[in-house]
Write an enzyme that holds these catalytic residues in place. Structure first.
Site, PDB file in Angstrom:
ATOM      1  N   SER A 119       0.829  -1.203   0.000  1.00  0.00           N
ATOM      2  CA  SER A 119       0.000   0.000   0.000  1.00  0.00           C
ATOM      3  C   SER A 119       0.860   1.248   0.000  1.00  0.00           C
ATOM      4  O   SER A 119       1.966   1.259   0.572  1.00  0.00           O
ATOM      5  CB  SER A 119      -0.897   0.003   1.249  1.00  0.00           C
ATOM      6  OG  SER A 119      -1.550   1.244   1.405  1.00  0.00           O
ATOM      7  N   TYR A 143      -2.262   0.493   9.998  1.00  0.00           N
ATOM      8  CA  TYR A 143      -2.453  -0.202   8.723  1.00  0.00           C
ATOM      9  C   TYR A 143      -1.200  -0.113   7.866  1.00  0.00           C
ATOM     10  O   TYR A 143      -0.671  -1.124   7.372  1.00  0.00           O
ATOM     11  CB  TYR A 143      -3.655   0.371   7.972  1.00  0.00           C
ATOM     12  CG  TYR A 143      -3.711  -0.074   6.531  1.00  0.00           C
ATOM     13  CD1 TYR A 143      -3.956  -1.408   6.208  1.00  0.00           C
ATOM     14  CD2 TYR A 143      -3.489   0.825   5.490  1.00  0.00           C
ATOM     15  CE1 TYR A 143      -3.971  -1.830   4.880  1.00  0.00           C
ATOM     16  CE2 TYR A 143      -3.514   0.405   4.168  1.00  0.00           C
ATOM     17  CZ  TYR A 143      -3.746  -0.914   3.869  1.00  0.00           C
ATOM     18  OH  TYR A 143      -3.763  -1.324   2.562  1.00  0.00           O
ATOM     19  N   LYS A 147       1.619  -3.118   6.607  1.00  0.00           N
ATOM     20  CA  LYS A 147       1.988  -3.361   5.218  1.00  0.00           C
ATOM     21  C   LYS A 147       3.503  -3.245   5.015  1.00  0.00           C
ATOM     22  O   LYS A 147       4.113  -4.020   4.254  1.00  0.00           O
ATOM     23  CB  LYS A 147       1.240  -2.406   4.296  1.00  0.00           C
ATOM     24  CG  LYS A 147      -0.231  -2.748   4.129  1.00  0.00           C
ATOM     25  CD  LYS A 147      -0.393  -4.109   3.480  1.00  0.00           C
ATOM     26  CE  LYS A 147      -1.820  -4.494   3.231  1.00  0.00           C
ATOM     27  NZ  LYS A 147      -1.949  -5.817   2.594  1.00  0.00           N
TER      28      LYS A 147
END
Length: 324
Positions: A119, A143, A147
């Site tokens: 991402s 998040y 990643k």
């Protein structure tokens, strides 16, 4: 040469589009999905569906060996920034431990080809200039951190075992090939805005005081069909030694307010968004430099923002999408 792939999260929005693109090339695909966020109707009847979590290493191993697969495209993950801020332990379990279990299954099954869904969130708060893959990675939310840790894990396994991998850093994915594959989530701006407009409600814009031209966040929006094609292109690198990372975007930023104007034009309805406070963990601007993927894979996004919003709107209002 056609491949034989396990697609984790293949009943999800991006995964299902990529399954379609792989099958169009003639590849064999098996989907592994626990259906916690995916939908079984996205999986064609002639595609084997293993209903299991990526945390279940034995189930992943059995899928790889039982179907004689030679590669993995790993989509299964949680992706809501606000949820990750509120529940970081959950995100580390699903995104990091889930990846570790899949990689361990690959080692047990002698599978050496891997495409990883990363991402743009790994970059964190960028300056607004197009960000290259060599830019510092300083994620600003859990998040993005999970990643980035996933990329570190892949690199460590590559150095230890020779695992061949490509990590694709997605920017903002939207649009739909058709209603069956449409984004039904409520984490992404375009489907959220379209759903609000379809109900006759005012969409919400989180923050209008950023250091951007109109005060709203700026993002690079890529059509999900283009993203799926990037995965297909990336698999070609895995025939030899490979440890590559690519941005997947258009290379042009649009502000949230510009997206709202596009939504209004496509829907043929006025859109007067409600301005709310910023969300925690949202950087002001994130735009991709896509030079590397163009030069290495010959891949370029074919769709613009109008295409993205139009396809998402048509998928949203098609009668077959009712109840989705």
């Amino acid at each position: 040469m056609a491949g034989r792939w396990l697609v984790t999260g293949g009943a999800g929005y991006i995964g299902a589009h990529t399954v379609r693109a792989l099958r169009a090339r003639g590849d064999t695909v098996v989907v592994l999905d626990d259906l916690s966020a995916g939908f079984v109707e996205r999986v064609d009847d002639d595609v084997p569906l293993v209903r299991a979590s990526t945390l279940d290493e034995d189930a992943v191993t059995a899928a790889l060996t039982g179907h004689r697969l030679d590669g993995v495209l790993h989509f299964a993950a949680r992706k809501s920034v606000p949820e990750s801020v509120a529940q970081p332990l959950y995100y580390w379990r699903e995104n990091v431990e889930g990846l570790r279990a899949v990689l361990s299954a690959c080692a047990r099954a002698d599978v050496e080809r891997f495409v990883y869904s990363s991402s743009a969130a790994v970059y964190g708060a960028t300056t607004g200039a197009a960000v290259t893959e060599d830019a510092p990675c300083e994620p600003v939310n859990p998040y993005g951190t999970t990643k980035l840790v996933g990329e570190w894990l892949l690199a460590d396994v590559h150095r230890a075992t020779g695992l061949r991998y490509v990590a694709l850093r997605y920017f903002n994915v939207a649009g739909a090939h058709d209603a069956r594959l449409a984004d039904r989530g409520r984490e992404n701006l375009v489907p959220i805005a379209l759903a609000a407009v379809a109900r006759g409600d005012a969409p919400t814009v989180f923050g209008a005081d950023y250091d951007t031209p109109d005060g709203s966040c700026v993002r690079d929006f890529v059509h999900v069909d283009d993203l799926a094609d990037a995965h297909v292109a990336a698999t070609a690198l895995l025939d030899g030694p490979c440890a590559e990372t690519f941005n997947v975007g258009v290379g042009r930023g649009y502000s949230v307010l510009e997206v709202m104007a596009t939504v209004a034009r496509v829907a043929g309805r006025p859109v007067d968004p409600v301005i709310a406070d910023r969300r925690p963990g949202d950087p002001a601007a994130v735009v991709a430099d896509v030079t590397r993927i163009r030069e290495r894979l010959g891949w370029t996004a074919l769709h613009d923002l109008d295409d993205i919003v139009t396809s998402a709107w048509e998928a949203r209002v098609t009668p077959s999408a009712s109840g989705s």
